[in-house]
Design a protein around this motif. Structure first.
Motif, PDB file in Angstrom:
ATOM      1  N   GLN A  24      -4.298   2.508  -8.684  1.00 46.06           N
ATOM      2  CA  GLN A  24      -3.698   2.875  -7.580  1.00 46.06           C
ATOM      3  C   GLN A  24      -2.044   2.280  -7.304  1.00 46.06           C
TER       4      GLN A  24
ATOM      5  N   ARG B  70       0.795  -1.159   0.042  1.00 52.13           N
ATOM      6  CA  ARG B  70      -0.139  -0.084  -0.047  1.00 52.13           C
ATOM      7  C   ARG B  70       0.850   1.300  -0.045  1.00 52.13           C
ATOM      8  N   SER B  71       2.055   1.125   0.272  1.00 55.44           N
ATOM      9  CA  SER B  71       2.916   2.424   0.443  1.00 55.44           C
ATOM     10  C   SER B  71       4.362   1.811  -0.013  1.00 55.44           C
TER      11      SER B  71
ATOM     12  N   LEU C  82      -4.809  -2.910  -3.423  1.00 45.40           N
ATOM     13  CA  LEU C  82      -5.138  -1.729  -4.252  1.00 45.40           C
ATOM     14  C   LEU C  82      -5.435  -2.142  -5.923  1.00 45.40           C
TER      15      LEU C  82
ATOM     16  N   GLY D 267      -7.211   3.385  11.252  1.00 43.43           N
ATOM     17  CA  GLY D 267      -8.420   3.194  10.474  1.00 43.43           C
ATOM     18  C   GLY D 267      -8.430   2.990   9.261  1.00 43.43           C
ATOM     19  N   ALA D 268      -7.237   2.359   8.912  1.00 40.50           N
ATOM     20  CA  ALA D 268      -7.034   1.926   7.392  1.00 40.50           C
ATOM     21  C   ALA D 268      -7.476   0.854   7.309  1.00 40.50           C
ATOM     22  N   VAL D 269      -8.344   0.665   6.122  1.00 40.22           N
ATOM     23  CA  VAL D 269      -9.034  -0.850   5.870  1.00 40.22           C
ATOM     24  C   VAL D 269      -8.044  -1.891   5.031  1.00 40.22           C
ATOM     25  N   SER D 270      -8.031  -2.909   5.608  1.00 40.34           N
ATOM     26  CA  SER D 270      -6.802  -3.751   5.129  1.00 40.34           C
ATOM     27  C   SER D 270      -7.535  -4.361   3.659  1.00 40.34           C
TER      28      SER D 270
ATOM     29  N   VAL E 112       5.549   4.515   6.818  1.00 40.87           N
ATOM     30  CA  VAL E 112       4.116   4.687   7.221  1.00 40.87           C
ATOM     31  C   VAL E 112       4.169   4.866   8.684  1.00 40.87           C
TER      32      VAL E 112
ATOM     33  N   GLN F 192      -1.064   7.072  10.668  1.00 38.54           N
ATOM     34  CA  GLN F 192      -1.402   7.271   9.102  1.00 38.54           C
ATOM     35  C   GLN F 192      -2.070   5.779   9.038  1.00 38.54           C
ATOM     36  N   LEU F 193      -1.806   4.994   9.660  1.00 38.76           N
ATOM     37  CA  LEU F 193      -2.322   3.656   9.502  1.00 38.76           C
ATOM     38  C   LEU F 193      -3.684   3.606  10.498  1.00 38.76           C
TER      39      LEU F 193
END
Lengths: 345, 285
Positions: B250, B228-229, B246, B240-243, B233, B237-238
């Motif tokens: 993206q 993802r990046s 991509l 609340g990120a939904v696994s 990171v 930043q992580l």
């Protein structure tokens, strides 16, 4: 005749500077249509640089080079279209046959199809390479490469042919064929040919005019006869004499003779320099004293001698004097063929 | 050799395929999975692909010069640019043919052996991967042509370009780590706490000078939809990120700078050889 005397190559004040060294220094030269011009000079005299400037491969520091009125530095493509260049040490793609190599060059010059094939066959026959044409170029000898190189140059049917050291490393038989071919290209096809070389004897046989080129400067140019005349006007004659018996008594007597400037003894040969022609006087003198003349030769008639004289006149640098020394000691005692060998080294 | 290693890595991938947990992009893992002690196809290409480029270009100009064909060539009525551009384009065409053939062939063998069917997106990802590879190998071709313009002898230019390749593939990461540790020491806990972010960023930035790293980063992102990046990171930043995966768009967006960087490096290398060649005097000795 008026057509023939048109200048196709015109160099004016052409100069090329590499750092501190002037490879070519204010060169003025014109070459007429249809003539064979020999550019003579020792290695490093600037011959190749001049040729590169003529082809627009190197930019002149100053001055201009015109071929058929085209500025070589500004219009290299047009110039290369009418000039064929045979570099020294010409090479071919070793994996391709001679014929394929020629075809490639032809295609680069915009030829194709039947016309190209016919021309390739014709040229291969002309340089005597028909049998070897379908062998890989990697297997060719130096002489064969040189002949294929000439065919390669002729593919584009050039008006002007420039050859850089074409006689280098070729055996005497190949040399003779090459010179015949050059003659033929000039006389039958009416092409203008510029040959650069340091091998005087071969050039002497084919050139209409020669230019002597030392350290970037053209110190003399003209036909062989003209050059000879120029030298002789300086009033210096060199006589080669071989007599029997050749003893010290003779040397002593000769040194008392009037009109003789210098006497050198090289083996059994006496080298006598004088201000005027003393052949008659000398023959009588030797006859009266009971000497037999085995050999008597006025030097100066061949290019070798002219070349040497011009070097002396040009006020040579140390390096050049070394070169002279080598020539005197190394070359004189060997035959003509060996002489070329030394020069190459 | 490249073909052989391709087959070997395919074999390794197939044998290791059973261990792959994520079954969503199974076909892609043919390219990315390494078997026992056999690296994946992707890392093979990253390491050995440059060899193709170097082999095609290391004697492009200087062997012609040595053979006396170059000055015969420049005496013909063609622009001098066409010689050097032709050499580069011809090499690139050969590279593209090799890479695409190999990549697609590998996929075909993979389908035959495993019966795994690629999805549309997977096919696109593989094509993007192969295109990246072509640019990457073309960069090495340009480098080796540059060396062949500069060096007189083919052996010198071959050695020089191989040295550069080894440096980027192996030593660049060491150098980057040493420099980063010197600039932001993380020896003890205190330093590690305040410096580790900067240290890592500097390390990464230096590594990205190397085309090897740029390429590896880019293709592993393309071939792994889970990446993802490519940067650091932080924890916030992580939050609340939904696994999830991509999409291809993206993924591409993520490595777009890498692609431009690689293409720029390739153009710089070619530009260098172009200028060098145009300014050079062609003489036989």
């Amino acid at each position: 005749m008026s057509e023939n005397s048109r200048n196709v190559i015109e160099l004016s004040q052409l100069t090329k500077q590499y750092g501190d060294k002037r490879a070519v220094d204010s060169l003025n030269l014109s070459i007429r249509k249809g003539e064979v011009f020999g550019l003579l000079g020792p290695n490093g005299a600037g011959k190749t640089t001049t040729i590169l400037m003529l082809l627009g491969l190197t930019e002149p520091t100053a001055g201009t080079a015109l071929i058929e009125g085209l500025d070589c530095a500004r219009h290299p493509l047009e110039v290369k279209g009418i000039v064929g260049y045979l570099p020294d040490n010409v090479g071919f793609y070793p994996d391709m046959t001679g014929r394929q190599n020629l075809r490639f060059t032809g295609q680069l010059n915009g030829l194709s199809g039947q016309e190209l094939e016919e021309r390739i066959d014709e040229l291969l026959a002309r340089v005597g390479m028909t049998e070897a044409a379908d062998r890989r170029a990697g297997t060719y000898s130096k002489g064969m490469r040189q002949r294929l190189g000439i065919a390669d140059v002729l593919i584009k049917d050039p008006e002007i042919i420039i050859m850089d050291e074409p006689t280098l490393g070729i055996d005497p038989e190949g040399m003779r064929e090459l010179l015949n071919l050059i003659r033929e290209l000039s006389v039958e096809d009416g092409r203008t040919i510029l040959i650069s070389s340091h091998q005087l004897h071969q050039i002497q046989q084919v050139c209409d005019r020669v230019g002597i080129f030392v350290e970037g400067k053209l110190i003399a140019s003209g036909t062989l006869a003209e050059l000879e005349e120029q030298i002789l006007q300086d009033g210096s004659y060199l006589l080669e004499v071989n007599v029997h018996p050749c003893d010290d008594k003779l040397l002593g007597m000769l040194s008392q003779q009037e009109g003789l400037e210098k006497i050198q003894k090289e083996g059994n040969t006496l080298l006598i320099s004088s201000k005027k022609d003393i052949r008659g006087q000398l023959t009588r003198f030797l006859g009266e004293h009971g000497y037999t003349i085995l050999h008597l030769h006025q030097r100066g008639g061949d290019l070798d001698e002219i070349y040497r004289r011009y070097f002396e006149k040009a006020g040579q640098s140390d390096e050049r004097n070394d070169f002279e020394e080598k020539r005197k000691h190394g070359w004189r005692r060997r035959g003509k063929q060996a002489r070329q060998g030394t020069d190459r080294a | 050799m490249i073909g052989g290693t391709g087959i070997a890595s395919l074999y390794g991938a197939i044998s290791g395929l059973g261990d792959v947990e994520d079954s969503n992009y199974l076909f892609l893992s043919l390219y990315t999975t390494s078997g026992n002690s056999i690296p994946s196809f992707m890392s093979f290409i990253a390491l050995l692909g440059p060899i193709i480029g170097l082999a095609l270009g290391f004697d492009a100009v200087n062997s012609e010069r040595a053979g006396g064909t170059l000055n015969r060539l420049v005496a013909q009525p063609i622009y001098r640019d066409s010689i050097i551009i032709g050499k580069f384009l011809a090499g690139t065409a050969v590279i593209a043919t090799i890479i695409y053939t190999m990549g697609i062939g590998l996929g075909a063998v993979g389908i035959l052996c495993t019966g795994v069917k690629p999805s549309g997106e997977e096919v696109w990802r593989i094509l993007v991967f192969l295109t990246f590879t072509v640019v990457y190998v073309a960069f090495w071709l340009a480098i080796s042509i540059w060396f062949s313009v500069v060096c007189r002898h083919a052996a010198t230019s071959a050695l020089a370009s191989i040295a550069l390749w080894v440096f980027f593939a192996i030593f660049m990461s060491l150098v980057a780590r040493i420099v980063a540790n010197a600039a932001y020491p993380i020896g003890d806990e205190y330093h590690a706490m305040i410096n580790s972010y900067n240290n890592y960023t500097l390390n990464l930035g230096l590594n990205r000078i190397s085309p090897y790293y740029l390429y590896s980063e880019a293709v592993s992102t393309i071939m792994n939809p889970t990446v993802r990046s490519v940067n650091v990171v932080t924890m916030d930043q992580l939050v609340g990120a939904v696994s999830g995966y991509l999409s291809l768009g993206q993924s591409l967006l993520l490595v777009w700078p890498n692609l431009t960087g690689l293409a720029a490096l390739m153009l710089i290398a070619f530009g260098g050889s172009y200028i060098g060649f145009m300014r050079q005097e062609i003489r036989s000795n």
